[in-house]
Scaffold this active site. Structure first.
Site, PDB file in Angstrom:
ATOM      1  CD  GLU A  45      33.141  -1.185 -40.908  1.00  0.00           C
ATOM      2  OE1 GLU A  45      33.545  -0.186 -40.290  1.00  0.00           O
ATOM      3  OE2 GLU A  45      31.951  -1.521 -40.962  1.00  0.00           O
ATOM      4  NE  ARG A  97      30.257   5.068 -41.329  1.00  0.00           N
ATOM      5  CZ  ARG A  97      31.419   5.226 -40.691  1.00  0.00           C
ATOM      6  NH1 ARG A  97      32.427   4.423 -40.951  1.00  0.00           N
ATOM      7  NH2 ARG A  97      31.563   6.198 -39.805  1.00  0.00           N
ATOM      8  CG  HIS A 124      38.400   8.014 -33.224  1.00  0.00           C
ATOM      9  ND1 HIS A 124      37.788   7.996 -34.447  1.00  0.00           N
ATOM     10  CD2 HIS A 124      37.886   6.964 -32.547  1.00  0.00           C
ATOM     11  CE1 HIS A 124      36.927   7.004 -34.505  1.00  0.00           C
ATOM     12  NE2 HIS A 124      36.969   6.355 -33.362  1.00  0.00           N
ATOM     13  CG  ASN A 143      40.811   2.903 -39.969  1.00  0.00           C
ATOM     14  OD1 ASN A 143      41.716   2.765 -40.766  1.00  0.00           O
ATOM     15  ND2 ASN A 143      40.192   4.048 -39.800  1.00  0.00           N
ATOM     16  CG  ASP A 144      36.276  -0.839 -37.080  1.00  0.00           C
ATOM     17  OD1 ASP A 144      36.926  -0.848 -36.018  1.00  0.00           O
ATOM     18  OD2 ASP A 144      35.274  -0.126 -37.254  1.00  0.00           O
ATOM     19  CB  CYS A 152      36.302   4.527 -47.150  1.00  0.00           C
ATOM     20  SG  CYS A 152      35.368   3.367 -46.132  1.00  0.00           S
ATOM     21  NE  ARG A 198      39.849   2.611 -35.022  1.00  0.00           N
ATOM     22  CZ  ARG A 198      38.959   3.170 -35.843  1.00  0.00           C
ATOM     23  NH1 ARG A 198      37.848   2.541 -36.135  1.00  0.00           N
ATOM     24  NH2 ARG A 198      39.183   4.346 -36.377  1.00  0.00           N
ATOM     25  NE  ARG A 217      34.964   8.857 -40.796  1.00  0.00           N
ATOM     26  CZ  ARG A 217      35.932   9.558 -41.392  1.00  0.00           C
ATOM     27  NH1 ARG A 217      35.733  10.849 -41.665  1.00  0.00           N
ATOM     28  NH2 ARG A 217      37.080   8.993 -41.707  1.00  0.00           N
TER      29      ARG A 217
END
Length: 415
Positions: free
Chosen positions: A279, A190, A59, A302-303, A350, A313, A154
């Site tokens: 993901e 989402r 993050h 990312n996931d 995304c 991560r 988000r």
């Protein structure tokens, strides 16, 4: 830990931890930064950020990108360097000791990019360029940068400071404020991605030995479907209030059965388009069947990388495994692109991979149909897409996927 240290400093009457006041524009070097520290950085003072720990999809790194600050993370041994100045290339991920007497030079690709505002390859193949947003300010920044819509809203950012579940009316107003800059344009919302690194007090989650593999994302809704239904009601109302063309997608979907369950609830709420995020590797392997149950999919790289390589991560020690250029990840993405072609339905990206202008060409060649990213990368990616034909993108994708490591994949995709 960051909150703990701030509380202790307050009780002791000493200066709180964090970034010291910078007297002049500088490269900021740290072992790691708390997300709160990163969010408060002044891009006019922080020319670049380099950390010894952390990962490229942590993050802290994502916030740095959102601020438009070049960042290189997981530089092992960084704090032992004897340097008065550094040269940082956030795109290439390189950090070098520089001559402190040399003039300060800064440039971002966003400043250099020339883009006409329509996401497409040079031969006219459309690849929509969207923004990732989590607040009204994010949405306005994405609109100002020329985003063709929103590929990821988000919604959990509307919940994070809530001790009780916000009412439908409160949610509706919060969502409307984010959707309003995109009247008449597509926005993918989402649903609540709670759990793991985003716990919410009002859901009273039980302690889990491994939260990243526990009850998070859509899995929360299986136990508390009324929370999802209230959120869908608020989203439908916000779509009406804002005039945006709203679609809804669910995070952390693993199976076709879960995708179909979610799509049924979305349509029952009066929202026409339902999709899911991919993901989890199992979802990538079942992408064709999932696309038969929903209207679109969007890849959270990312996931997907974290779960594919079993690499946290947030952890610098395994950051190389979370490199979006990993050939194994690219091959999974091709399965999703092939499924999109076979079903005639959209498959976007995304995750942070979409913000890499060179990787954007590879993703296009793999069959992905839209790319969504933080505002500072929008013009750069749009301009990059216009430099190559679809056939050239497909050749780059094939070459990068055929390699055995990320460095070779990057080399194979160079012009």
């Amino acid at each position: 830990r960051d909150v703990r240290d701030r509380l202790v400093a307050e009780l002791l009457g000493i200066a709180p931890p964090g970034v010291p006041e910078l007297a002049s524009p500088s490269v900021l070097v740290a072992r790691d930064l708390a997300p709160a520290d990163t969010a408060g950085l002044d891009p006019a003072k922080v020319l670049a950020l380099v950390t010894e720990e952390g990962g490229p999809t942590s993050h802290t790194a994502i916030l740095a990108r959102a601020l438009g600050i070049p960042a290189v993370v997981a530089v092992r041994g960084l704090l032992s360097w004897d340097a008065q100045a550094l040269a940082v290339d956030g795109d290439a991920g390189t950090v070098e000791i520089a001559d402190p007497s040399a003039p300060v030079v800064t440039a971002t690709k966003a400043q250099l990019a020339d883009w006409n505002g329509t996401g497409a390859t040079s031969d006219g193949h459309r690849v929509k360029v969207y923004g990732n947003v989590g607040s009204p300010a994010d949405a306005q920044a994405a609109a100002d940068a020329g985003a063709e819509g929103v590929g990821l809203f988000r919604t959990e950012f509307c919940y994070l400071d809530a001790s009780d579940e916000p009412s439908v009316a409160e949610q509706r107003a919060a969502y409307t404020a984010v959707l309003s800059p995109f009247r008449g344009k597509p926005v993918i919302v989402r649903t609540l991605d709670a759990g793991a690194d985003k716990p919410l007090a009002f859901l009273s989650p039980e302690a889990e030995p491994n939260p990243a593999l526990g009850v998070r994302g859509l899995r929360v809704a299986f136990d508390r479907p009324e929370v999802l239904d209230r959120q869908l009601e608020a989203i439908a109302g916000a779509a009406e209030d804002s005039g945006a063309e709203v679609s809804v997608m669910a995070p952390m979907v693993a199976t076709v059965e879960e995708a179909a369950w979610f799509a049924e609830r979305v349509r029952a709420a009066g929202i026409a388009r339902a999709g899911v995020m991919i993901e989890i590797p199992a979802a990538a392997l079942s992408a064709r069947e999932i696309l038969e149950a929903v209207d679109f999919v969007s890849v959270g790289t990312n996931d997907l990388a974290q779960y594919t390589f079993a690499a946290d991560r947030q952890l610098g020690a395994v950051a190389k495994l979370n490199d979006p250029w990993q050939p194994g990840l690219l091959r999974l993405l091709k399965l999703i692109g092939d499924a999109a072609k076979a079903t005639g339905k959209p498959a976007g990206v995304c995750g942070e991979a979409a913000a890499d202008p060179r990787l954007a060409l590879v993703l296009t060649g793999l069959g992905l149909t839209s790319l969504s990213m933080n505002a500072p990368a929008i013009r750069t990616v749009g301009a990059s897409l216009a430099t190559a034909t679809l056939a050239e993108c497909e050749a780059l994708a094939e070459a990068a996927s055929a390699t055995s490591d990320p460095a070779a994949a990057r080399a194979a995709a160079r012009p």
